[in-house]
Design an enzyme around this catalytic site. Sequence first.
Site, PDB file in Angstrom:
ATOM      1  N   GLN A  61      -4.909  -1.256   9.687  1.00 16.38           N
ATOM      2  CA  GLN A  61      -4.488  -2.654   9.304  1.00 16.38           C
ATOM      3  C   GLN A  61      -5.839  -3.936  10.161  1.00 16.38           C
ATOM      4  O   GLN A  61      -5.151  -3.649  11.047  1.00 16.38           O
ATOM      5  CB  GLN A  61      -3.295  -2.762   8.974  1.00 16.38           C
ATOM      6  CG  GLN A  61      -3.440  -4.504   7.953  1.00 16.38           C
ATOM      7  CD  GLN A  61      -4.159  -4.471   6.482  1.00 16.38           C
ATOM      8  OE1 GLN A  61      -3.383  -3.752   5.735  1.00 16.38           O
ATOM      9  NE2 GLN A  61      -4.273  -5.234   6.421  1.00 16.38           N
TER      10      GLN A  61
ATOM     11  N   LYS B 272       0.740  -1.203   0.513  1.00 14.99           N
ATOM     12  CA  LYS B 272      -0.162   0.242  -0.077  1.00 14.99           C
ATOM     13  C   LYS B 272       1.025   1.636   0.147  1.00 14.99           C
ATOM     14  O   LYS B 272       0.932   2.408  -0.976  1.00 14.99           O
ATOM     15  CB  LYS B 272      -0.988  -0.130   1.331  1.00 14.99           C
ATOM     16  CG  LYS B 272      -1.872  -1.063   1.012  1.00 14.99           C
ATOM     17  CD  LYS B 272      -2.331  -1.507   2.118  1.00 14.99           C
ATOM     18  CE  LYS B 272      -3.614  -2.478   2.234  1.00 14.99           C
ATOM     19  NZ  LYS B 272      -4.655  -2.496   3.500  1.00 14.99           N
TER      20      LYS B 272
ATOM     21  N   ASP C 140     -11.560   2.504   3.797  1.00 13.56           N
ATOM     22  CA  ASP C 140     -11.383   1.723   3.736  1.00 13.56           C
ATOM     23  C   ASP C 140     -12.663   1.048   3.282  1.00 13.56           C
ATOM     24  O   ASP C 140     -13.670   0.461   3.049  1.00 13.56           O
ATOM     25  CB  ASP C 140     -11.125   0.832   5.489  1.00 13.56           C
ATOM     26  CG  ASP C 140      -9.649   0.744   4.814  1.00 13.56           C
ATOM     27  OD1 ASP C 140      -9.633  -0.606   3.543  1.00 13.56           O
ATOM     28  OD2 ASP C 140      -9.406  -0.737   5.319  1.00 13.56           O
TER      29      ASP C 140
END
Length: 294
Positions: free
Chosen positions: A98, A54, A121
């Site tokens: 995460q 990422k 997200d």
Amino acid sequence: MAARIIDGKAIAADVRSKVAAEVKRLTTRHGLTPGLAVVLAGNNPASESYVGSKAKATKEAGMNSFDYRLPDSVSQAELLALVKKLNTDPVVHGILVQLPLPKQVDAQIVLDAIDPVKDVDGFHPVNAGWLASGLPALAPCTPLGCIILAKTVYPSLAGLEAVVIGRSNIVGKPMAQLLLAENATVTITHSKTRDLPTVCRRADLLVAAVGRPEMVRGDWIKPGATVIDVGINRVPGTDGKSRLVGDVAFAEAVSIAGAITPVPGGVGPMTIACLMVNTVRAACAIAGLPAPSV
Ligand code: NDP
């Protein structure tokens, strides 16, 4: 005739180059460089690898990448304090925590603490609610990527019979909402669905997000349908090493479907590409600029 293989890697590369062009425009015209903060707690090897990919993609797109590594022993209060700081940091436009988080931390409480406008997200209940209400929202990256893939086959999804297998908050449900927003006729299926093969055979567009290796057989697929396989399952290979397979029995499906995503190389690469898209979208929204073209 064998199905067209939808090349997620190439399509993701195209999305990422469009993001990079948009970032260049925002930086030169508006002095705005989107920034993504990624928070990793603990040292789960898979998470470390995702976070690394990422950060690399963020920098390649010309955006700022901020990396926060916390020990496995981090407390919920410490994580919440970091999220709070990032919420008000003007150079941070996207925040990604995460998962999975260490066991002493309640992931939902941490995710809920992220400012919804920075929730790249798309897991925050406020974004889920905006999406379900048909309002502008940051949608989860994987289903967003599936829509882009489906549109390489059908430029318009309006009126298509779409069947989604799976109803998780991160894939199945937002997938169904995005398809609905595209005017598809959507059926959501799950583990309690009766006669799943018959339901699947209705689909012009079948999206499998189950987590069961090769569950969807060739004869579940309507001839000529488009199949998007979200599943990532590790199974033992013949050579003693493990290999990745999707939720669809690819070898059977490829001779019946009209188009199909492979695993790996289908949906997977789209997830990070769409994270980049969401970061640019968040930066524009926060700066009061029109939504970007990507
Ligand atoms: P979840 O385990 O959260 O959800 C799975 C869903 O599948 C549930 O809704 C469950 O139904 C349903 N299901 C389970 N068994 C059956 C069955 N026999 N028949 C019909 N439905 C069934 O998984 P996720 O949504 O998080 O992920 C799904 C897959 O996608 C996984 O393989 C995951 O690794 C992959 N994935 C891939 C990503 C990518 O970037 N390519 C990103 C995210 C996920 P019920 O609700 O009734 O239990």
